[in-house]
Design a protein around this motif. Structure first.
Motif, PDB file in Angstrom:
ATOM      1  N   GLY A 166      24.447  50.676  29.248  1.00 26.12           N
ATOM      2  CA  GLY A 166      24.579  49.469  30.056  1.00 26.12           C
ATOM      3  C   GLY A 166      24.264  48.226  29.254  1.00 26.12           C
ATOM      4  O   GLY A 166      24.980  47.220  29.316  1.00 26.12           O
ATOM      5  N   VAL A 167      23.195  48.264  28.473  1.00 31.66           N
ATOM      6  CA  VAL A 167      22.807  47.109  27.665  1.00 31.66           C
ATOM      7  C   VAL A 167      23.716  46.976  26.444  1.00 31.66           C
ATOM      8  O   VAL A 167      24.256  45.898  26.156  1.00 31.66           O
ATOM      9  CB  VAL A 167      21.330  47.241  27.222  1.00 31.66           C
ATOM     10  N   SER A 187      27.411  58.754  20.583  1.00 32.21           N
ATOM     11  CA  SER A 187      27.819  60.145  20.360  1.00 32.21           C
ATOM     12  C   SER A 187      29.326  60.186  20.082  1.00 32.21           C
ATOM     13  O   SER A 187      30.040  59.186  20.284  1.00 32.21           O
ATOM     14  CB  SER A 187      27.464  60.992  21.578  1.00 32.21           C
ATOM     15  N   ASN A 190      32.063  58.676  22.356  1.00 31.06           N
ATOM     16  CA  ASN A 190      32.073  57.229  22.605  1.00 31.06           C
ATOM     17  C   ASN A 190      32.489  56.397  21.390  1.00 31.06           C
ATOM     18  O   ASN A 190      32.512  55.158  21.482  1.00 31.06           O
ATOM     19  CB  ASN A 190      30.696  56.766  23.100  1.00 31.06           C
ATOM     20  N   TYR A 205      25.883  59.380  16.019  1.00 32.63           N
ATOM     21  CA  TYR A 205      24.513  59.847  15.733  1.00 32.63           C
ATOM     22  C   TYR A 205      24.398  61.361  15.716  1.00 32.63           C
ATOM     23  O   TYR A 205      23.379  61.895  15.283  1.00 32.63           O
ATOM     24  CB  TYR A 205      23.499  59.228  16.706  1.00 32.63           C
ATOM     25  N   THR A 223      18.085  49.107  21.486  1.00 33.49           N
ATOM     26  CA  THR A 223      18.103  49.342  22.939  1.00 33.49           C
ATOM     27  C   THR A 223      17.908  50.821  23.258  1.00 33.49           C
ATOM     28  O   THR A 223      18.193  51.242  24.376  1.00 33.49           O
ATOM     29  CB  THR A 223      19.429  48.858  23.583  1.00 33.49           C
ATOM     30  N   LEU A 249      14.202  45.963  22.939  1.00 32.44           N
ATOM     31  CA  LEU A 249      13.840  46.144  24.347  1.00 32.44           C
ATOM     32  C   LEU A 249      12.780  47.219  24.494  1.00 32.44           C
ATOM     33  O   LEU A 249      12.244  47.423  25.579  1.00 32.44           O
ATOM     34  CB  LEU A 249      15.068  46.578  25.145  1.00 32.44           C
ATOM     35  N   ILE A 291      11.359  42.031  23.808  1.00 29.74           N
ATOM     36  CA  ILE A 291      11.959  41.428  25.003  1.00 29.74           C
ATOM     37  C   ILE A 291      11.418  42.111  26.249  1.00 29.74           C
ATOM     38  O   ILE A 291      11.479  43.326  26.377  1.00 29.74           O
ATOM     39  CB  ILE A 291      13.502  41.580  24.982  1.00 29.74           C
ATOM     40  N   PHE A 293      12.010  41.653  30.375  1.00 30.77           N
ATOM     41  CA  PHE A 293      12.908  40.984  31.312  1.00 30.77           C
ATOM     42  C   PHE A 293      12.218  39.840  32.066  1.00 30.77           C
ATOM     43  O   PHE A 293      11.111  39.996  32.574  1.00 30.77           O
ATOM     44  CB  PHE A 293      13.445  41.996  32.335  1.00 30.77           C
ATOM     45  N   HIS A 336      22.978  59.490  28.861  1.00 33.73           N
ATOM     46  CA  HIS A 336      24.216  59.500  28.077  1.00 33.73           C
ATOM     47  C   HIS A 336      25.362  59.022  28.952  1.00 33.73           C
ATOM     48  O   HIS A 336      25.328  59.181  30.169  1.00 33.73           O
ATOM     49  CB  HIS A 336      24.511  60.908  27.543  1.00 33.73           C
ATOM     50  N   GLY A 337      26.383  58.480  28.314  1.00 34.39           N
ATOM     51  CA  GLY A 337      27.553  58.022  29.066  1.00 34.39           C
ATOM     52  C   GLY A 337      27.883  56.591  28.715  1.00 34.39           C
ATOM     53  O   GLY A 337      27.196  55.965  27.914  1.00 34.39           O
TER      54      GLY A 337
END
Ligand SMILES: NC(=O)c1ccc[n+]([C@@H]2O[C@H](COP(=O)([O-])OP(=O)(O)OC[C@H]3O[C@@H](n4cnc5c(N)ncnc54)[C@H](OP(=O)(O)O)[C@@H]3O)[C@@H](O)[C@H]2O)c1
Length: 363
Positions: A166-167, A187, A190, A205, A223, A249, A291, A293, A336-337
């Motif tokens: 997401g980040v 991975s 992706n 990786y 991240t 993060l 960081i 939030f 993951h994703g």
């Protein structure tokens, strides 16, 4: 006023401890608050950590509510009420916001927030997609714009550790929009996705270690939270040039606050931060940033213009109805994703037609 919401009654190790109720009592609407009828909420790893009580002593210092507690840090929806002192928003406006984890969250039909944390949503995309961006978008802005200053220069080499999440997927898109060269990790499945987003050096990786094939980046953005938690930044610092900027993060702040309590945790984390930052500055002429939030509606207004200009798009991994909130959190926890897990809550068209009463539970 009450509404349907996914709540916890106590801290829960497992996601199936989150349950949906129809009579969650909303906090009062303050004079400077906006009430949002929620179309969708994004699921962030921090939601799952908050569910487990992670960082609770610190979040309570910021005013975190007790139980029942609504999780969820990303929201897009329609303004359904405004406080007496709010003139920037009207009932019926399409808005989005990043909800800090110390507030009642977004897995609910309604959320009430200070107007300063809210912005008009992008017009180019539906709200159910827009909700993928605010929380991660805000931390990316804190990291890459406010800390690393990448929005003011061009042609820097940026390394994003974990680019498919997401980040990471937002970081790559913004950095490409600003004219930087991107390296990243993911991975095997992706790799082509990161290339499509605009990364030029993509490290798989599962085959290579990034610190063995990457060198001399101007900025390194971390991240990826290691599991189990450990703060080994040596691989990231190894690929950062002298005079470069490290921004992460992944900090021990919440962890130390959980272990030691808010004040001792903050003192120890502050000591770790300053000793490392001063060492990096003195020995390597580098800038070193953690960081955490912080909500800010102005950043979201800026990000909305990136979306409307076609420079930033949400990446959606999966969608769940509110009733399947546990499955949504389990999906996020797999780690993951591509992009963001989403929870669909309200219908944009129906809420636009009747923002003050549509989808509302008992009054
Ligand atoms: N400090 C703060 O205020 C703050 C704010 C927001 C987020 N965070 C933290 O930032 C982290 C990322 O958040 P997120 O929302 O992006 O999480 P996410 O969407 O769950 O991202 C997970 C990503 O990590 C990738 N990944 C997993 N193992 C990897 C590895 N060994 N090397 C490289 N990539 C790997 C996965 O890619 P593959 O599918 O290719 O494996 C997946 O895309 C979380 O730990 C979150 O808690 C901190």
């Amino acid at each position: 006023m009450t509404c349907r919401a996914a709540i916890i009654d106590q801290f829960e190790d497992a996601a199936d401890g989150v349950r949906v109720v129809s009579d969650f009592i909303l906090p009062p609407l303050g004079d400077t608050d906006v009430e949002i009828a929620v179309v969708a909420a994004g699921v962030n790893p921090v939601d799952c950590l908050v569910r487990q009580g992670y960082g609770d002593p610190l979040l309570r210092r910021y005013g975190a509510p007790g139980f029942p507690r609504v999780l969820g840090c990303d929201v897009a929806g329609i303004v359904s009420a405004v406080g007496a002192g709010v003139d920037r928003f009207r009932v019926g406006d399409r808005v989005w916001a990043a909800v800090p984890p110390w507030r009642q969250g977004a897995y609910a039909e309604r959320v009430r927030l200070p107007a300063d944390w809210v912005a008009h949503a992008p017009t180019r995309i539906p709200l159910r997609d827009a909700a993928a961006l605010p929380y991660a978008g805000r931390v990316v802005w804190q990291a890459l714009a406010e800390s690393a200053g990448l929005h003011r220069v061009r042609g820097q080499r940026l390394f994003v550790h974990a680019g498919a999440g997401g980040v990471g997927s937002i970081a790559i898109q913004l950095a490409v929009a600003w004219g930087h060269e991107i390296g990243s990790t993911c991975s095997t499945g992706n790799v082509s996705f990161l290339r499509e987003l605009g990364a030029t050096q993509v490290v798989d990786y599962t085959r290579e270690q990034f610190d063995q094939v990457c060198r001399d980046y101007d900025v390194v953005f971390n991240t990826l939270a290691p599991d189990p938690p450990r703060w080994d930044e040596r691989p990231h610092l190894r690929i950062l040039r002298r005079g470069g900027t490290y921004v992460t993060l992944i900090t021990p702040v919440m962890h130390l606050a959980t272990l030691l309590g808010a004040r001792p945790g903050l003192v120890l984390a502050g000591g770790l931060y300053w000793s490392t930052a001063l060492w990096q500055r003195a020995v390597h002429a580098r800038r070193y940033h953690w960081i955490l939030f912080q909500p800010d509606g102005r950043t979201l207004a800026e990000l909305a213009s990136y979306v409307d200009d076609g420079l930033l798009r949400p990446v959606i991994r999966s969608r769940y109805p509110l009733e399947q909130v546990a499955a949504a959190q389990q999906d996020c926890e797999r780690g993951h994703g591509r992009g963001k897990v989403m929870i669909d809550i309200g219908d944009e068209e129906a809420l636009l037609a009747d923002p003050a009463s549509a989808n509302r539970g008992e009054q």
